[in-house]
Design an enzyme around this catalytic site. Structure first.
Site, PDB file in Angstrom:
ATOM      1  N   GLU A  18      -3.548  10.985   2.794  1.00 45.76           N
ATOM      2  CA  GLU A  18      -4.570  10.529   3.732  1.00 45.76           C
ATOM      3  C   GLU A  18      -4.736  11.688   4.712  1.00 45.76           C
ATOM      4  OE1 GLU A  18      -4.832   6.319   5.467  1.00 45.76           O
ATOM      5  OE2 GLU A  18      -3.969   7.499   7.103  1.00 45.76           O
ATOM      6  N   GLU A  62       0.839  -1.202   0.000  1.00 48.22           N
ATOM      7  CA  GLU A  62       0.000   0.000   0.000  1.00 48.22           C
ATOM      8  C   GLU A  62       0.872   1.250   0.000  1.00 48.22           C
ATOM      9  OE1 GLU A  62      -2.926   2.325   3.160  1.00 48.22           O
ATOM     10  OE2 GLU A  62      -3.038   0.124   3.054  1.00 48.22           O
TER      11      GLU A  62
END
EC number: 3.2.1.81
Length: 309
Positions: free
Chosen positions: A160, A155
């Site tokens: 974010e 990932e």
């Protein structure tokens, strides 16, 4: 496609995109023309050049989810997973309108949170550059642009962001994760956050905060560009409004006890979601916040992806 009047209107405001496009309500635009204003900030390397990947690029200059959308994107998790913590991934909570992909967070009848989730139908491989122009939501949920391998092992988080936060809502939080799935464990990770001026603001491993963010924009108040140059299995460069803010490689934060690193293709993901560590601390959006269209949507103006060939 927008008319000439819309194009002129958009061109007038687009000049500020490098520093973030502010404004309460995103308007229709000509994003397919607009992203061409911004040269890819990373060099393709060697004698190669950048070639646009239409399968992983979209100006969202249409309405609804026609074949233009469905040929590129899935609007639900590829395996039917509902999402982490109190997330409930929902195809009904993402749509395209007014030149934006809109991803929504809204209360579900069972108390969880409907979360829009959009992922590319096919994966991408390095060397490449991928970037979004987006405005994060103002919710306690995360606003995301990330890449994930088909087996959910690798990932890369390009951004974010918890848009409700007064300080972390100013950070482009970047991260990598390498997981073992059976039994589940996190083998390696590193999270770092950066302000719009390129300065280092946060170390997610130690919890250290650098600077008070004075004079830095809240990312929920405007559009910004977030990109990553995936150079090789062991090299990633992250860009904030075209500015290089982080280099991730084996000489600094990148580790992998398997010695495989990022050796497989990954899918692009644009979504919002709930995270367990915030739920455990009682940091959850209220019903009123989830019903407020001024804060409960992420707006993605465009996503562009280039392969180095």
């Amino acid at each position: 496609m927008v008319n000439r009047r819309d194009l002129i209107k958009w061109s007038a405001v687009a000049l500020g995109a490098g520093a973030g496009l502010a404004g309460p309500a995103p308007a229709a635009h000509a994003a397919d023309l607009e992203w061409e204003q911004y040269p890819v900030p990373a060099a393709p390397g060697g004698n190669r050049s950048w070639q646009l990947l239409p399968s992983h690029s979209d100006d969202f200059n249409y309405t609804g989810k026609p074949q233009t959308f469905r040929g590129r994107w899935l609007d639900q998790h590829k395996d039917g997973w509902s999402g982490p913590a109190n997330s409930l991934y929902s195809a009904r909570h993402s749509w395209v309108a007014d030149g934006n992909l809109i991803v929504e967070g809204r209360r579900a009848p069972d108390g969880r949170v409907y979360c829009g989730y959009v992922t590319s139908r096919t994966p991408v491989e390095y060397p490449l550059y991928t970037e979004v122009l987006m405005r994060v939501s103002g919710l306690k949920l995360s606003s995301n642009f990330w890449l994930l391998s088909r087996d959910d092992v690798n990932e890369i988080d390009v951004i974010e962001c918890y848009g409700n936060e007064s300080l972390h809502g100013k950070h482009m939080n970047t991260a990598y994760h390498i997981f073992q799935r059976n039994p589940f464990t996190e083998l390696a990770r590193s999270q770092k956050g950066y302000f719009a001026d390129g300065s280092y603001g946060y170390n997610g491993e130690t919890g250290q905060v650098f600077g008070d963010g004075a004079g830095q924009p809240l990312l929920r108040n405007g559009f910004h560009r977030y990109g990553v140059h995936w150079i090789s299995a062991t090299e990633f460069d992250f860009y904030f409004n075209g500015r290089l803010v982080r280099r991730l490689n084996r000489s600094n934060d990148l580790r992998d006890p398997r010695s495989r690193f990022f050796d497989q293709p990954m899918h692009l993901i644009l979504n919002t979601e709930s995270h367990q560590w915030r739920v455990d601390r009682g940091i959850e959006p209220t019903d009123a916040e989830l019903a407020d269209p001024s804060i409960n949507n992420i707006y993605y103006r465009w996503v562009r992806t280039y392969q180095a060939v």
